[in-house]
Design an enzyme around this catalytic site. Sequence first.
Site, PDB file in Angstrom:
ATOM      1  N   ASP A  78       0.879  -1.169   0.000  1.00 50.59           N
ATOM      2  CA  ASP A  78       0.000   0.000   0.000  1.00 50.59           C
ATOM      3  C   ASP A  78       0.918   1.221   0.000  1.00 50.59           C
ATOM      4  O   ASP A  78       1.581   1.505   1.007  1.00 50.59           O
ATOM      5  CB  ASP A  78      -0.894  -0.028   1.252  1.00 50.59           C
ATOM      6  CG  ASP A  78      -1.906   1.107   1.263  1.00 50.59           C
ATOM      7  OD1 ASP A  78      -1.661   2.140   0.606  1.00 50.59           O
ATOM      8  OD2 ASP A  78      -2.949   0.963   1.938  1.00 50.59           O
ATOM      9  N   TYR A 172      -8.799  14.460  -7.946  1.00 44.75           N
ATOM     10  CA  TYR A 172      -7.994  13.785  -8.984  1.00 44.75           C
ATOM     11  C   TYR A 172      -7.183  14.822  -9.764  1.00 44.75           C
ATOM     12  O   TYR A 172      -5.964  14.670  -9.951  1.00 44.75           O
ATOM     13  CB  TYR A 172      -8.925  13.009  -9.918  1.00 44.75           C
ATOM     14  CG  TYR A 172      -8.219  12.115 -10.924  1.00 44.75           C
ATOM     15  CD1 TYR A 172      -7.707  10.885 -10.535  1.00 44.75           C
ATOM     16  CD2 TYR A 172      -8.078  12.496 -12.256  1.00 44.75           C
ATOM     17  CE1 TYR A 172      -7.077  10.046 -11.453  1.00 44.75           C
ATOM     18  CE2 TYR A 172      -7.452  11.670 -13.179  1.00 44.75           C
ATOM     19  CZ  TYR A 172      -6.950  10.443 -12.775  1.00 44.75           C
ATOM     20  OH  TYR A 172      -6.326   9.623 -13.678  1.00 44.75           O
ATOM     21  N   LYS A 176      -3.106  15.201  -9.747  1.00 44.92           N
ATOM     22  CA  LYS A 176      -2.308  15.011 -10.972  1.00 44.92           C
ATOM     23  C   LYS A 176      -1.540  16.293 -11.317  1.00 44.92           C
ATOM     24  O   LYS A 176      -0.398  16.213 -11.793  1.00 44.92           O
ATOM     25  CB  LYS A 176      -3.208  14.559 -12.127  1.00 44.92           C
ATOM     26  CG  LYS A 176      -3.816  13.174 -11.920  1.00 44.92           C
ATOM     27  CD  LYS A 176      -2.760  12.065 -11.845  1.00 44.92           C
ATOM     28  CE  LYS A 176      -3.373  10.676 -11.788  1.00 44.92           C
ATOM     29  NZ  LYS A 176      -2.385   9.595 -11.744  1.00 44.92           N
ATOM     30  N   VAL A 205      -8.149   6.034 -21.333  1.00 46.06           N
ATOM     31  CA  VAL A 205      -7.818   4.661 -21.736  1.00 46.06           C
ATOM     32  C   VAL A 205      -8.850   3.774 -21.033  1.00 46.06           C
ATOM     33  O   VAL A 205      -9.086   3.947 -19.822  1.00 46.06           O
ATOM     34  CB  VAL A 205      -6.398   4.245 -21.281  1.00 46.06           C
ATOM     35  CG1 VAL A 205      -6.053   2.856 -21.808  1.00 46.06           C
ATOM     36  CG2 VAL A 205      -5.354   5.266 -21.727  1.00 46.06           C
ATOM     37  N   THR A 207      -9.393   1.266 -19.156  1.00 42.74           N
ATOM     38  CA  THR A 207      -9.005   0.317 -18.100  1.00 42.74           C
ATOM     39  C   THR A 207     -10.163   0.244 -17.102  1.00 42.74           C
ATOM     40  O   THR A 207     -11.199   0.882 -17.318  1.00 42.74           O
ATOM     41  CB  THR A 207      -7.775   0.872 -17.367  1.00 42.74           C
ATOM     42  OG1 THR A 207      -8.160   2.144 -16.815  1.00 42.74           O
ATOM     43  CG2 THR A 207      -6.578   1.070 -18.299  1.00 42.74           C
TER      44      THR A 207
HETATM   45  N1  LIG Z   1      -7.315   4.920 -17.609  1.00 42.34           N
HETATM   46  C1  LIG Z   1      -7.254   6.192 -17.879  1.00 42.34           C
HETATM   47  O1  LIG Z   1      -8.097   6.747 -18.594  1.00 42.34           O
HETATM   48  C2  LIG Z   1      -6.115   7.019 -17.339  1.00 42.34           C
HETATM   49  C3  LIG Z   1      -5.832   8.239 -17.968  1.00 42.34           C
HETATM   50  C4  LIG Z   1      -4.798   9.014 -17.462  1.00 42.34           C
HETATM   51  C5  LIG Z   1      -4.077   8.582 -16.379  1.00 42.34           C
HETATM   52  N2  LIG Z   1      -4.364   7.402 -15.795  1.00 42.34           N
HETATM   53  C6  LIG Z   1      -3.564   6.996 -14.636  1.00 42.34           C
HETATM   54  O2  LIG Z   1      -2.960   5.770 -14.905  1.00 42.34           O
HETATM   55  C7  LIG Z   1      -2.693   5.089 -13.681  1.00 42.34           C
HETATM   56  C8  LIG Z   1      -3.184   3.651 -13.798  1.00 42.34           C
HETATM   57  O3  LIG Z   1      -4.578   3.664 -13.907  1.00 42.34           O
HETATM   58  P1  LIG Z   1      -5.438   2.569 -14.697  1.00 42.34           P
HETATM   59  O4  LIG Z   1      -6.286   3.300 -15.636  1.00 42.34           O
HETATM   60  O5  LIG Z   1      -4.578   1.473 -15.172  1.00 42.34           O
HETATM   61  O6  LIG Z   1      -6.424   2.071 -13.546  1.00 42.34           O
HETATM   62  P2  LIG Z   1      -6.428   0.790 -12.598  1.00 42.34           P
HETATM   63  O7  LIG Z   1      -7.527   1.011 -11.633  1.00 42.34           O
HETATM   64  O8  LIG Z   1      -6.428  -0.436 -13.422  1.00 42.34           O
HETATM   65  O9  LIG Z   1      -5.016   0.907 -11.870  1.00 42.34           O
HETATM   66  C9  LIG Z   1      -4.800   1.620 -10.703  1.00 42.34           C
HETATM   67  C10 LIG Z   1      -4.090   0.692  -9.750  1.00 42.34           C
HETATM   68  O10 LIG Z   1      -3.686   1.433  -8.598  1.00 42.34           O
HETATM   69  C11 LIG Z   1      -3.804   0.545  -7.503  1.00 42.34           C
HETATM   70  N3  LIG Z   1      -3.845   1.249  -6.230  1.00 42.34           N
HETATM   71  C12 LIG Z   1      -4.842   2.028  -5.745  1.00 42.34           C
HETATM   72  N4  LIG Z   1      -4.536   2.442  -4.504  1.00 42.34           N
HETATM   73  C13 LIG Z   1      -3.307   1.915  -4.197  1.00 42.34           C
HETATM   74  C14 LIG Z   1      -2.469   1.971  -3.068  1.00 42.34           C
HETATM   75  N5  LIG Z   1      -2.829   2.650  -1.977  1.00 42.34           N
HETATM   76  N6  LIG Z   1      -1.290   1.306  -3.111  1.00 42.34           N
HETATM   77  C15 LIG Z   1      -0.932   0.593  -4.213  1.00 42.34           C
HETATM   78  N7  LIG Z   1      -1.693   0.504  -5.313  1.00 42.34           N
HETATM   79  C16 LIG Z   1      -2.860   1.157  -5.294  1.00 42.34           C
HETATM   80  C17 LIG Z   1      -5.097  -0.220  -7.768  1.00 42.34           C
HETATM   81  O11 LIG Z   1      -5.168  -1.409  -7.015  1.00 42.34           O
HETATM   82  C18 LIG Z   1      -4.984  -0.465  -9.273  1.00 42.34           C
HETATM   83  O12 LIG Z   1      -4.356  -1.689  -9.563  1.00 42.34           O
HETATM   84  C19 LIG Z   1      -3.384   5.895 -12.584  1.00 42.34           C
HETATM   85  O13 LIG Z   1      -2.440   6.698 -11.921  1.00 42.34           O
HETATM   86  C20 LIG Z   1      -4.348   6.764 -13.368  1.00 42.34           C
HETATM   87  O14 LIG Z   1      -4.651   7.965 -12.697  1.00 42.34           O
HETATM   88  C21 LIG Z   1      -5.364   6.597 -16.253  1.00 42.34           C
END
Ligand SMILES: NC(=O)c1ccc[n+]([C@@H]2O[C@H](COP(=O)([O-])OP(=O)(O)OC[C@H]3O[C@@H](n4cnc5c(N)ncnc54)[C@H](O)[C@@H]3O)[C@@H](O)[C@H]2O)c1
Length: 276
Positions: A78, A172, A176, A205, A207
Amino acid sequence: MKGLAGKVVVCTGSGRSGGLGEGILQRFAEERCRLVVTDLGRADSGLGEDHIGTTGEMEAVAAGLRGSGAEVLCVPCDIRKPAQVEALFDAVIDAFGSVDVLVNNAGVGYVMKPLAELAVEDWQLVLDVNLTGAFLCTQAAAARMRESGNGGRIVNIASQAAKSGFRHMAPYVASKHGLIGLTRTAAIDLAADGITVNAVCPNHVTTGLGAKQSEYFASLRGLTPEDYRRGIAERIPLGRVGLPGDTAAAAAFLASDDAAFITGEALNVSGGEEMH
Ligand SMILES: NC(=O)c1ccc[n+]([C@@H]2O[C@H](COP(=O)([O-])OP(=O)(O)OC[C@H]3O[C@@H](n4cnc5c(N)ncnc54)[C@H](O)[C@@H]3O)[C@@H](O)[C@H]2O)c1
């Protein structure tokens, strides 16, 4: 990419199938790196189970990477907890002897509420994971990189929300934007140790996190998530939404020798939607 083979890459929040973290590590596996999958990995985090990389999911991601021939260490952590972050990097040094690349990817993006309805706990959760967690991992990784004398690379997965405001996403967006501030300051502070620090700024994206965001914004507009995402693709000059591989390619470049003279940068990976 130059200089990546054999490097030890730690990617936080990489324990979810289809997430950006998994995509990033798949790309580093292709570059013949040694990989560390790390995520919450347990259900007692206080975060809803549908939002976290559970132990089983994290191990499945690691197994997939091993299947592609990579050496993989899997460590629950964590990133809000300093002692767990220290234990993570100690485990990486024990297993692999170095930390060469840190990708600060873990993030919480599902807290979406109008500003007036936000509780301080909502705000704090997002800031704790997205910003304080990245700070703690940066500090712990940089200490090990400094000790090795070989420098290192830190890549922060920020967002389009690091550069523009978005409705109902105050924590958020603030986290960021803050991550870009951390990127720039760490780039200066760590330069003397041969460590570069850069950010990647993807737009949508699909996800787990991306799907939650598009479901929410689609419902505000009375659209289906599919129609909402079609609208995003239409306004992106390159005509499609991003894929994990797009962000992964940018992270690999910034970690490579070809990016040796780039630090403190925040690189858009948005098909032209974000240009500043
Ligand atoms: N998907 C999008 O549209 C998008 C766009 C821009 C940026 N992002 C960024 O990309 C990164 C990955 O996001 P994603 O889209 O793959 O989503 P995701 O939810 O699949 O991944 C986020 C991960 O962070 C982990 N997490 C949350 N709290 C945590 C903690 N306290 N300790 C350790 N891990 C923790 C979650 O378990 C999860 O696996 C994030 O930082 C997100 O803000 C995503």
